[in-house]
Design a protein around this motif. Structure first.
Motif, PDB file in Angstrom:
ATOM      1  N   VAL A 178      -1.561   6.453  -1.480  1.00  0.00           N
ATOM      2  CA  VAL A 178      -0.935   7.634  -2.064  1.00  0.00           C
ATOM      3  C   VAL A 178      -0.695   7.407  -3.557  1.00  0.00           C
ATOM      4  O   VAL A 178      -0.966   8.274  -4.387  1.00  0.00           O
ATOM      5  N   GLU A 179      -0.226   6.203  -3.885  1.00  0.00           N
ATOM      6  CA  GLU A 179       0.032   5.908  -5.296  1.00  0.00           C
ATOM      7  C   GLU A 179      -1.243   5.978  -6.127  1.00  0.00           C
ATOM      8  O   GLU A 179      -1.271   6.539  -7.213  1.00  0.00           O
ATOM      9  N   ILE A 180      -2.303   5.383  -5.581  1.00  0.00           N
ATOM     10  CA  ILE A 180      -3.560   5.368  -6.350  1.00  0.00           C
ATOM     11  C   ILE A 180      -4.110   6.774  -6.504  1.00  0.00           C
ATOM     12  O   ILE A 180      -4.511   7.182  -7.603  1.00  0.00           O
ATOM     13  N   MET A 181      -4.101   7.562  -5.422  1.00  0.00           N
ATOM     14  CA  MET A 181      -4.641   8.911  -5.534  1.00  0.00           C
ATOM     15  C   MET A 181      -3.805   9.740  -6.517  1.00  0.00           C
ATOM     16  O   MET A 181      -4.348  10.533  -7.284  1.00  0.00           O
ATOM     17  N   LEU A 199      -0.097   2.324 -12.943  1.00  0.00           N
ATOM     18  CA  LEU A 199      -0.322   1.937 -11.554  1.00  0.00           C
ATOM     19  C   LEU A 199       0.850   1.155 -10.997  1.00  0.00           C
ATOM     20  O   LEU A 199       0.779   0.628  -9.889  1.00  0.00           O
ATOM     21  N   ASP A 200       1.917   1.078 -11.782  1.00  0.00           N
ATOM     22  CA  ASP A 200       3.133   0.417 -11.337  1.00  0.00           C
ATOM     23  C   ASP A 200       2.892  -1.042 -10.938  1.00  0.00           C
ATOM     24  O   ASP A 200       3.297  -1.482  -9.853  1.00  0.00           O
ATOM     25  N   ILE A 201       2.223  -1.782 -11.789  1.00  0.00           N
ATOM     26  CA  ILE A 201       1.992  -3.202 -11.491  1.00  0.00           C
ATOM     27  C   ILE A 201       2.499  -4.110 -12.613  1.00  0.00           C
ATOM     28  O   ILE A 201       2.131  -5.276 -12.669  1.00  0.00           O
ATOM     29  N   LEU A 239      -6.479  -0.466   1.552  1.00  0.00           N
ATOM     30  CA  LEU A 239      -5.130  -0.195   1.068  1.00  0.00           C
ATOM     31  C   LEU A 239      -4.282   0.428   2.172  1.00  0.00           C
ATOM     32  O   LEU A 239      -4.774   1.197   2.999  1.00  0.00           O
ATOM     33  N   ASP A 240      -2.979   0.101   2.143  1.00  0.00           N
ATOM     34  CA  ASP A 240      -2.086   0.754   3.086  1.00  0.00           C
ATOM     35  C   ASP A 240      -1.772   2.161   2.568  1.00  0.00           C
ATOM     36  O   ASP A 240      -2.201   2.552   1.479  1.00  0.00           O
ATOM     37  N   ASP A 268     -11.514   8.505   3.767  1.00  0.00           N
ATOM     38  CA  ASP A 268     -10.471   9.243   4.471  1.00  0.00           C
ATOM     39  C   ASP A 268     -10.514  10.716   4.066  1.00  0.00           C
ATOM     40  O   ASP A 268     -10.138  11.093   2.959  1.00  0.00           O
ATOM     41  N   ILE A 269     -10.984  11.551   5.007  1.00  0.00           N
ATOM     42  CA  ILE A 269     -11.180  12.969   4.732  1.00  0.00           C
ATOM     43  C   ILE A 269      -9.888  13.643   4.283  1.00  0.00           C
ATOM     44  O   ILE A 269      -9.891  14.487   3.397  1.00  0.00           O
ATOM     45  N   ASN A 270      -8.780  13.228   4.890  1.00  0.00           N
ATOM     46  CA  ASN A 270      -7.535  13.920   4.551  1.00  0.00           C
ATOM     47  C   ASN A 270      -7.052  13.573   3.142  1.00  0.00           C
ATOM     48  O   ASN A 270      -6.445  14.408   2.484  1.00  0.00           O
ATOM     49  N   PHE A 271      -7.347  12.375   2.669  1.00  0.00           N
ATOM     50  CA  PHE A 271      -7.053  12.063   1.270  1.00  0.00           C
ATOM     51  C   PHE A 271      -7.920  12.909   0.358  1.00  0.00           C
ATOM     52  O   PHE A 271      -7.461  13.462  -0.640  1.00  0.00           O
ATOM     53  N   ALA A 272      -9.204  13.025   0.737  1.00  0.00           N
ATOM     54  CA  ALA A 272     -10.108  13.845  -0.079  1.00  0.00           C
ATOM     55  C   ALA A 272      -9.616  15.284  -0.111  1.00  0.00           C
ATOM     56  O   ALA A 272      -9.547  15.921  -1.166  1.00  0.00           O
TER      57      ALA A 272
END
Ligand SMILES: Nc1ncnc2c1ncn2[C@@H]1O[C@H](COP(=O)(O)OP(=O)(O)O)[C@@H](O)[C@H]1O
Ligand SMILES: [Mg+2]
Lengths: 252, 316
Positions: A172-175, A123-125, A166-167, A195-199
């Motif tokens: 995008v990173e999480i998905m 997750l780049d943390i 989340l911004d 967010d439908i478009n992420f889905a």
């Protein structure tokens, strides 16, 4: 594989989820969509043993949920609820390390530490590993919680609105990270997404809910459909293909 | 300063005050007499300090709050009420009253029954918010005190005098007869709590995350409540009720040792509790000539602190 059949839940004599069935196969990223109050969180928590169901059955890896020992199940299934308020100070690393609890019971081995490092990398943390959660932004905190789930290293992962607050960059990173878990690590990942478009862009399968019922479930292209979405959200939808990707427009 | 250093310093300070307590004015002729009286007293204070601090800490963890402790919810006034009711129902000369160990076991068993019903109400009922728990606790605890007060006045005065010493322990009147008897149940509880400590750490993440990590939250809570009940019984039997002490100690421990690990917090809280109680008692005995009791001081400081916490957090 997780199989839900005929799940129902009532609160005060109202059905919050009614006769819902679904399949969550391994290697597949499934999204649950639907308006507020549709029963998405309730369905997810029944599937992940956080809430009891009033009717129906959950079968996890061919074994009914009520026959699973909770400690053994924690090595196979992880779930993260929508909001996580903690009134204790933890560093990111300490939080992520809790993901190893089902395996190590609090005594971390060298291998556990390796997995914790990998989860944070995923997750780049890593750069905030030693910061306290209360010094972080909401998005960074969310990443830390997801890293904890990743460190738990289970076959089945349930996430309720992981993109909350989340911004775009973090989303995008999480998905991307979640999709990677499903496709490259063969896990069954189930996320509730607003967010439908992420889905539409990331999921392999989508389950659409409205007023406690599963209205439609199937491959992403079957559910991301003007008629289906207009019915579920009760507003007009226009769907366009952009670079082979279905994009929904619903702002007007 | 590292946490382990702090813990060691605290233990050294506690040992020093123990030595001060035991050693004052000893010489070759009187040491048998003095030690035979002082050792049970110091031991009682050490046991009570540990019982109060551990029970308060783990109770706060399982109820996920930082304001309420078993004492504030009336657990120890319940203990005293059961004592008085035993005298009223069974008579002041009944073995139930005069045999310390029998009396202690019976009272603890009744306490356990009642506190597990509180548990059932809190965790299986519909509303499980802290505020209703606080209200119920405060109502119960004043009910218990009133019942105690009522029957204390009704009891035959001569009978009352006979039992008073063993029934109402306090720091100036430690129940020496019971000290050695309570060591075994105490050690058992402490060992079990230490064993459960890593699971308790996971509870910081809330019940849902804890379940996801394989904790059976209800079962764990039930186990903890049972252990807390025994610990409170021990503490109340030995030194009487100390309403706000658990709250003060647990808060101070959290401030001093910023750690989430119960394996550290538990021993740290008992070292701190023992240090505070022994120092307080030493001051009361040597500088204030028994003019006041340490309970009064604790309740004054603790009560003010409790109000401050309530005002700051609005309970939730
Ligand atoms: N513990 C509860 N008690 C009563 N009603 C609840 C409870 N949890 C959820 N609900 C109700 O169930 C419905 C569905 O909730 P939820 O599953 O959280 O929906 P979603 O996640 O789709 O927004 C809502 O109307 C909500 O008010
Ligand atoms: Mg929800």
């Amino acid at each position: 594989m997780i199989k839900l059949s005929g799940l129902s839940k009532k609160y005060n004599d109202n059905f919050v989820v009614k006769d819902a069935s679904a399949l969550f196969p391994k290697g597949v990223l499934t999204s649950i969509i639907g308006p507020n109050g549709a029963g998405k969180s309730t369905l997810l928590s029944m599937a992940s043993r956080l809430t009891n169901s009033d009717a129906g059955e959950v079968v996890i890896a061919d074994k009914p949920l009520n026959q699973w020992d909770n400690a053994a199940l924690a090595k196979r299934l992880a779930v993260l609820r929508q909001s996580n308020n903690i009134n204790m100070r933890f560093t990111v690393r300490e939080l992520v390390a809790f993901g190893r609890f089902p395996h190590s019971q609090g005594r971390l081995s060298a291998r556990d530490n390796e997995i914790i490092d990998k989860a944070m990398e995923h997750l780049d943390i890593q750069h905030i590993a030693d910061r306290y959660l209360d010094q972080l932004s909401g998005g960074q905190r969310q990443m830390a919680f997801i890293a904890m789930v990743v460190a738990q290293d289970t076959d089945y992962i349930f996430l309720d609105e992981p993109l909350n607050n989340l911004d775009i960059k973090h989303s995008v990173e999480i998905m991307g990270a979640i999709q990677h878990l499903a496709h490259d690590h063969g896990k069954a990942v189930v996320v509730v997404i607003h967010d439908i478009n992420f889905a539409a862009s990331y999921s392999d399968r989508i389950i659409a809910m409205k007023r406690g019922q599963v209205i439609k479930s199937g491959d992403t292209v079957e559910v991301i459909d003007e008629a289906v979405l207009s019915d579920i959200y009760e507003i007009p939808f226009t769907i366009r293909e952009v670079e082979g990707q279905r994009i929904c427009m619903y702002y007007r | 300063m590292r946490n382990s250093t702090k813990l060691i310093l605290l233990c050294v300070a506690t040992l020093a005050i123990i030595a001060l307590f035991l050693g004052k004015g000893l010489d070759a002729h009187n040491y048998r007499f003095f030690l035979s009286r002082r050792i049970p007293k110091v031991l009682a204070i050490l046991l009570a300090a540990t019982a109060i601090s551990w029970s308060s800490l783990v109770f706060q963890t399982v109820t996920n709050n930082r304001i309420l402790t078993p004492s504030i919810l009336g657990f120890d006034s319940l203990y005293v009420m059961i004592q008085v009711l035993l005298v009223v129902l069974a008579g002041g000369l009944s073995p139930l009253v005069i045999q310390p160990m029998l009396n202690f076991s019976v009272t603890t068993a009744i306490m356990a029954g009642l506190s597990l019903s509180l548990f059932a109400w809190y965790f299986y009922g519909k509303q499980r918010d802290l505020f209703s728990l606080l209200l119920i606790g405060i109502i119960c605890s004043s009910l218990f005190s009133s019942v105690t007060g009522f029957f204390t006045m009704v009891i035959d005065p001569s009978e009352f005098m006979a039992i008073q010493a063993s029934m109402f322990a306090s720091f100036n009147n430690v129940n020496g007869a019971l000290v050695y008897w309570t060591i075994a149940p105490m050690l058992l509880c402490l060992a079990l709590l230490l064993k459960l400590a890593p699971k308790l750490d996971v509870l910081w993440l809330g019940p849902d995350n804890a379940t996801s990590l394989g904790i059976n939250v209800r079962k764990l809570t039930l186990q903890i409540m049972a252990l807390v009940t025994v610990l409170i019984s021990v503490a109340t039997a030995l030194v009487g009720p100390v309403l706000f002490f658990g709250l003060i100690v647990v808060s101070l421990t959290r401030q001093l040792f910023s750690s989430y690990q119960h394996r550290l917090l538990l021993p740290a809280s008992s070292a701190l509790a023992a240090f505070l109680l022994l120092t307080g008692q030493w001051i009361v005995e040597n500088l204030m000539a028994f003019e006041t009791t340490i309970s009064v001081i604790i309740n004054f400081v603790g009560g003010s602190y409790f109000l401050l916490l309530l005002a700051r957090n609005k309970v939730n």
